[in-house]
Design a protein around this motif. Structure first.
Motif, PDB file in Angstrom:
ATOM      1  N   PRO A 131      -2.044   5.995   2.225  1.00 29.80           N
ATOM      2  CA  PRO A 131      -0.750   6.668   2.097  1.00 29.80           C
ATOM      3  C   PRO A 131       0.284   5.891   1.277  1.00 29.80           C
ATOM      4  CG  PRO A 131      -1.555   6.852   4.339  1.00 29.80           C
ATOM      5  CD  PRO A 131      -2.482   5.915   3.634  1.00 29.80           C
ATOM      6  N   ALA A 132       0.355   4.576   1.445  1.00 29.95           N
ATOM      7  CA  ALA A 132       1.370   3.794   0.736  1.00 29.95           C
ATOM      8  C   ALA A 132       1.164   3.833  -0.772  1.00 29.95           C
ATOM      9  CB  ALA A 132       1.361   2.341   1.221  1.00 29.95           C
ATOM     10  N   ALA A 133      -0.080   4.012  -1.187  1.00 28.79           N
ATOM     11  CA  ALA A 133      -0.399   4.042  -2.612  1.00 28.79           C
ATOM     12  C   ALA A 133      -0.662   5.454  -3.120  1.00 28.79           C
ATOM     13  CB  ALA A 133      -1.626   3.164  -2.891  1.00 28.79           C
ATOM     14  N   GLY A 134      -0.713   6.434  -2.204  1.00 30.40           N
ATOM     15  CA  GLY A 134      -1.063   7.798  -2.601  1.00 30.40           C
ATOM     16  C   GLY A 134      -2.472   7.890  -3.147  1.00 30.40           C
ATOM     17  N   VAL A 153      -6.610   4.722   5.989  1.00 28.47           N
ATOM     18  CA  VAL A 153      -6.445   3.348   6.455  1.00 28.47           C
ATOM     19  C   VAL A 153      -5.507   3.234   7.654  1.00 28.47           C
ATOM     20  CG1 VAL A 153      -6.978   2.378   4.198  1.00 28.47           C
ATOM     21  CG2 VAL A 153      -4.597   2.878   4.785  1.00 28.47           C
ATOM     22  N   GLU A 154      -4.700   4.251   7.888  1.00 28.74           N
ATOM     23  CA  GLU A 154      -3.808   4.229   9.043  1.00 28.74           C
ATOM     24  C   GLU A 154      -4.434   4.890  10.263  1.00 28.74           C
ATOM     25  OE1 GLU A 154      -0.124   5.964   7.810  1.00 28.74           O
ATOM     26  OE2 GLU A 154       0.398   4.295   6.480  1.00 28.74           O
ATOM     27  N   GLY A 155      -5.629   5.459  10.096  1.00 28.65           N
ATOM     28  CA  GLY A 155      -6.331   6.096  11.201  1.00 28.65           C
ATOM     29  C   GLY A 155      -7.292   5.150  11.887  1.00 28.65           C
ATOM     30  N   GLN A 156      -8.056   5.678  12.818  1.00 30.57           N
ATOM     31  CA  GLN A 156      -9.012   4.874  13.589  1.00 30.57           C
ATOM     32  C   GLN A 156     -10.343   4.798  12.847  1.00 30.57           C
ATOM     33  OE1 GLN A 156      -8.243   3.267  16.457  1.00 30.57           O
ATOM     34  NE2 GLN A 156     -10.266   2.319  16.440  1.00 30.57           N
ATOM     35  N   LEU A 160      -4.142 -13.700  -6.765  1.00 29.17           N
ATOM     36  CA  LEU A 160      -5.508 -13.388  -6.331  1.00 29.17           C
ATOM     37  C   LEU A 160      -5.579 -12.087  -5.546  1.00 29.17           C
ATOM     38  CD1 LEU A 160      -6.760 -16.955  -5.294  1.00 29.17           C
ATOM     39  CD2 LEU A 160      -6.949 -15.798  -7.503  1.00 29.17           C
ATOM     40  N   VAL A 161      -4.690 -11.164  -5.859  1.00 32.63           N
ATOM     41  CA  VAL A 161      -4.716  -9.832  -5.254  1.00 32.63           C
ATOM     42  C   VAL A 161      -5.034  -8.826  -6.351  1.00 32.63           C
ATOM     43  CG1 VAL A 161      -3.437  -8.063  -4.009  1.00 32.63           C
ATOM     44  CG2 VAL A 161      -3.029 -10.481  -3.500  1.00 32.63           C
ATOM     45  N   PHE A 162      -6.138  -8.112  -6.190  1.00 32.64           N
ATOM     46  CA  PHE A 162      -6.575  -7.172  -7.222  1.00 32.64           C
ATOM     47  C   PHE A 162      -6.863  -5.816  -6.599  1.00 32.64           C
ATOM     48  CE2 PHE A 162      -8.010 -11.441  -8.389  1.00 32.64           C
ATOM     49  CZ  PHE A 162      -7.367 -11.605  -9.612  1.00 32.64           C
ATOM     50  N   GLU A 163      -6.308  -4.772  -7.204  1.00 31.46           N
ATOM     51  CA  GLU A 163      -6.582  -3.411  -6.769  1.00 31.46           C
ATOM     52  C   GLU A 163      -7.700  -2.820  -7.635  1.00 31.46           C
ATOM     53  OE1 GLU A 163      -3.142  -0.949  -6.170  1.00 31.46           O
ATOM     54  OE2 GLU A 163      -1.973  -2.598  -5.326  1.00 31.46           O
ATOM     55  N   SER A 164      -8.141  -1.639  -7.258  1.00 33.71           N
ATOM     56  CA  SER A 164      -9.340  -1.040  -7.847  1.00 33.71           C
ATOM     57  C   SER A 164      -9.291  -0.968  -9.370  1.00 33.71           C
ATOM     58  CB  SER A 164      -9.562   0.347  -7.259  1.00 33.71           C
ATOM     59  OG  SER A 164      -8.415   1.168  -7.453  1.00 33.71           O
ATOM     60  N   GLU A 165      -8.202  -0.486  -9.936  1.00 32.40           N
ATOM     61  CA  GLU A 165      -8.139  -0.331 -11.387  1.00 32.40           C
ATOM     62  C   GLU A 165      -8.158  -1.687 -12.091  1.00 32.40           C
ATOM     63  OE1 GLU A 165      -8.622   1.832 -14.640  1.00 32.40           O
ATOM     64  OE2 GLU A 165      -8.415   2.715 -12.640  1.00 32.40           O
ATOM     65  N   GLU A 210      -3.098  -1.855   3.051  1.00 33.14           N
ATOM     66  CA  GLU A 210      -2.065  -0.884   2.711  1.00 33.14           C
ATOM     67  C   GLU A 210      -2.333  -0.244   1.352  1.00 33.14           C
ATOM     68  OE1 GLU A 210       2.817  -0.577   2.792  1.00 33.14           O
ATOM     69  OE2 GLU A 210       1.871  -2.523   2.445  1.00 33.14           O
ATOM     70  N   ARG A 211      -2.828  -1.065   0.428  1.00 36.54           N
ATOM     71  CA  ARG A 211      -3.173  -0.583  -0.901  1.00 36.54           C
ATOM     72  C   ARG A 211      -4.672  -0.800  -1.145  1.00 36.54           C
ATOM     73  NH1 ARG A 211       1.142   0.802  -3.720  1.00 36.54           N
ATOM     74  NH2 ARG A 211      -0.077   0.847  -5.642  1.00 36.54           N
ATOM     75  N   PRO A 212      -5.270  -0.135  -2.129  1.00 38.68           N
ATOM     76  CA  PRO A 212      -6.725  -0.225  -2.340  1.00 38.68           C
ATOM     77  C   PRO A 212      -7.141  -1.532  -3.028  1.00 38.68           C
ATOM     78  CG  PRO A 212      -5.754   1.216  -3.981  1.00 38.68           C
ATOM     79  CD  PRO A 212      -4.644   0.872  -3.022  1.00 38.68           C
ATOM     80  N   THR A 213      -7.021  -2.624  -2.279  1.00 33.31           N
ATOM     81  CA  THR A 213      -7.454  -3.922  -2.796  1.00 33.31           C
ATOM     82  C   THR A 213      -8.969  -4.039  -2.703  1.00 33.31           C
ATOM     83  OG1 THR A 213      -7.023  -4.895  -0.624  1.00 33.31           O
ATOM     84  CG2 THR A 213      -5.283  -5.081  -2.294  1.00 33.31           C
ATOM     85  N   VAL A 214      -9.518  -4.985  -3.458  1.00 36.86           N
ATOM     86  CA  VAL A 214     -10.968  -5.101  -3.618  1.00 36.86           C
ATOM     87  C   VAL A 214     -11.402  -6.554  -3.430  1.00 36.86           C
ATOM     88  CG1 VAL A 214     -12.860  -4.884  -5.297  1.00 36.86           C
ATOM     89  CG2 VAL A 214     -11.067  -3.126  -5.206  1.00 36.86           C
ATOM     90  N   SER A 215     -12.561  -6.747  -2.830  1.00 39.67           N
ATOM     91  CA  SER A 215     -13.178  -8.071  -2.753  1.00 39.67           C
ATOM     92  C   SER A 215     -13.678  -8.434  -4.151  1.00 39.67           C
ATOM     93  CB  SER A 215     -14.340  -8.071  -1.756  1.00 39.67           C
ATOM     94  OG  SER A 215     -14.941  -9.343  -1.677  1.00 39.67           O
TER      95      SER A 215
END
Length: 358
Positions: free
Chosen positions: A35-38, A73-76, A281-286, A256-261
């Motif tokens: 939700p935070a990132a839509g 991500v905010e659900g169970q 060292l924080v990277f999102e999907s794109e 909160e956002r779509p971060t990636v290993s």
């Protein structure tokens, strides 16, 4: 790949796609999972389809545990080890005996693009593969360390601990490879791809964690107790176990956002430590897709590089732990040789009374 990307971009609620001759119905593509990132389910599937060329080789042949987030991500969430019976007949599984369940668990083997897309359509945001191949479940292909910071520590402190680990392995001529956890911490993988069992890797990982704790008690802890972890980095050695899984490289995380290993260069680890900047060292999907296009798969050597661990001389379980600490002490002595010490040497710690606490 492009056809999948275009199909998802044009689709609204659902669509049928053909991938390598397999037909899949993808549903609820507009559903927002971050939700935070839509960030929608369609975007999750699109990411996994585009990252597949570098991700699938790291999943192929490995029992896979899914962490599913049907309500975002905010659900169970829930973990799924046993493959759902409602699956295409072309999805491969591997029966692995579970002592706890007293039966075989049929794990998914996500060794191709269609299966990875099918898994993503289940809202399996996080993919946790085994350190072993299903055909040799008791033989890990890597030695892994999960460096988990206890607030207010963060990934910057993990970088320092990771560099200490790298130095120890370099003493033995072993290469190690860092990646972000995609959450708060850092993970270090030492490729093996040789004949080794968890009976060797786990005691050695434990010994190294204890050694770092003894050498740097102000920063490192090897005990899982949360009360001991405030402001310190837990060197989680327990991941080196047949019954555990670790977040897969290139997997999304349910943050909160779509971060990636994300695989890293050691220079990036050093830079983040030098600048004391966790955001480096924080990277999102794109961003990860762009990194792969520019740098390729930085974790590719983990799949093929053959390395042998220092051999444990003893065979008993308790004795192996002692031998592991001896090996760790040798490594520390080697990397510190010629440097002044302000505290007892690791060898002294290994040979002294503290040994019995391992």
């Amino acid at each position: 790949m492009l056809a999948i990307h275009q199909g998802l971009s044009m689709a609204s609620e659902s669509t049928v796609v053909e991938i390598q001759g397999r037909h899949l119905k993808l549903s609820n593509l507009d559903k927002v999972l971050y939700p935070a990132a839509g960030f929608t389910k369609g975007q999750v599937i699109d990411y996994y389809a585009r990252i597949a060329p570098v991700m699938v080789p790291h999943l192929a042949g490995r029992p896979l545990t899914l962490k599913r987030y049907p309500d975002g991500v905010e659900g169970q969430p829930f973990f799924e080890k046993n493959a759902t019976t409602h699956r295409p007949d072309w999805v491969k599984t591997a029966p692995i005996w579970s002592e706890g369940n007293r039966r075989n668990v049929n794990y998914i083997l996500a060794g191709d693009l269609p299966t990875l897309v099918w898994v993503a359509n289940l809202a399996a945001l996080e993919l946790h593969p085994s350190l072993s191949l299903a055909k040799n479940i008791s033989n890990p292909t890597v030695l892994a360390f999960d460096l988990d910071p206890g607030p207010p520590a963060n990934i910057v402190q993990c970088c320092q601990v990771g560099l200490w680990l790298r130095e120890i392995f370099e003493h033995f001529g072993l290469k190690s490879f860092p990646k972000t956890s995609g959450s708060k911490g850092l993970q270090i993988y030492v490729p093996l791809n040789t004949a080794v069992t968890y009976d060797s890797t786990k005691p050695l990982a434990h010994a190294l964690a204890r050694l770092l704790e003894q050498e740097h008690p102000e920063l490192v802890v090897s005990d899982m107790k949360k009360s001991l972890r405030q402001g310190k980095v837990l060197v989680d050695w327990s991941q080196n176990d047949q019954h555990k899984t670790t977040i897969g490289v290139y997997s999304l995380r349910a943050r909160e956002r779509p971060t990636v290993s994300t695989p890293l260069k050691w220079e990036e680890v050093e830079r983040a430590l030098s600048k004391k900047d966790a955001t480096l060292l924080v990277f999102e999907s794109e961003q990860v897709l762009q990194r792969v296009e520019k740098m390729g798969d930085l974790f590719a050597p983990v799949l093929a590089l053959k390395q042998k661990l220092p051999k444990l001389a003893a065979t008993g379980h308790a004795e192996e732990r002692e031998a592991g600490l001896e090996i760790a002490a040798q490594a520390e002595d080697g990397r510190q040789r010629g440097k002044p010490r302000s505290k007892a040497s690791p060898r002294k710690a290994a040979n002294g009374r503290k040994r019995k606490t391992i």
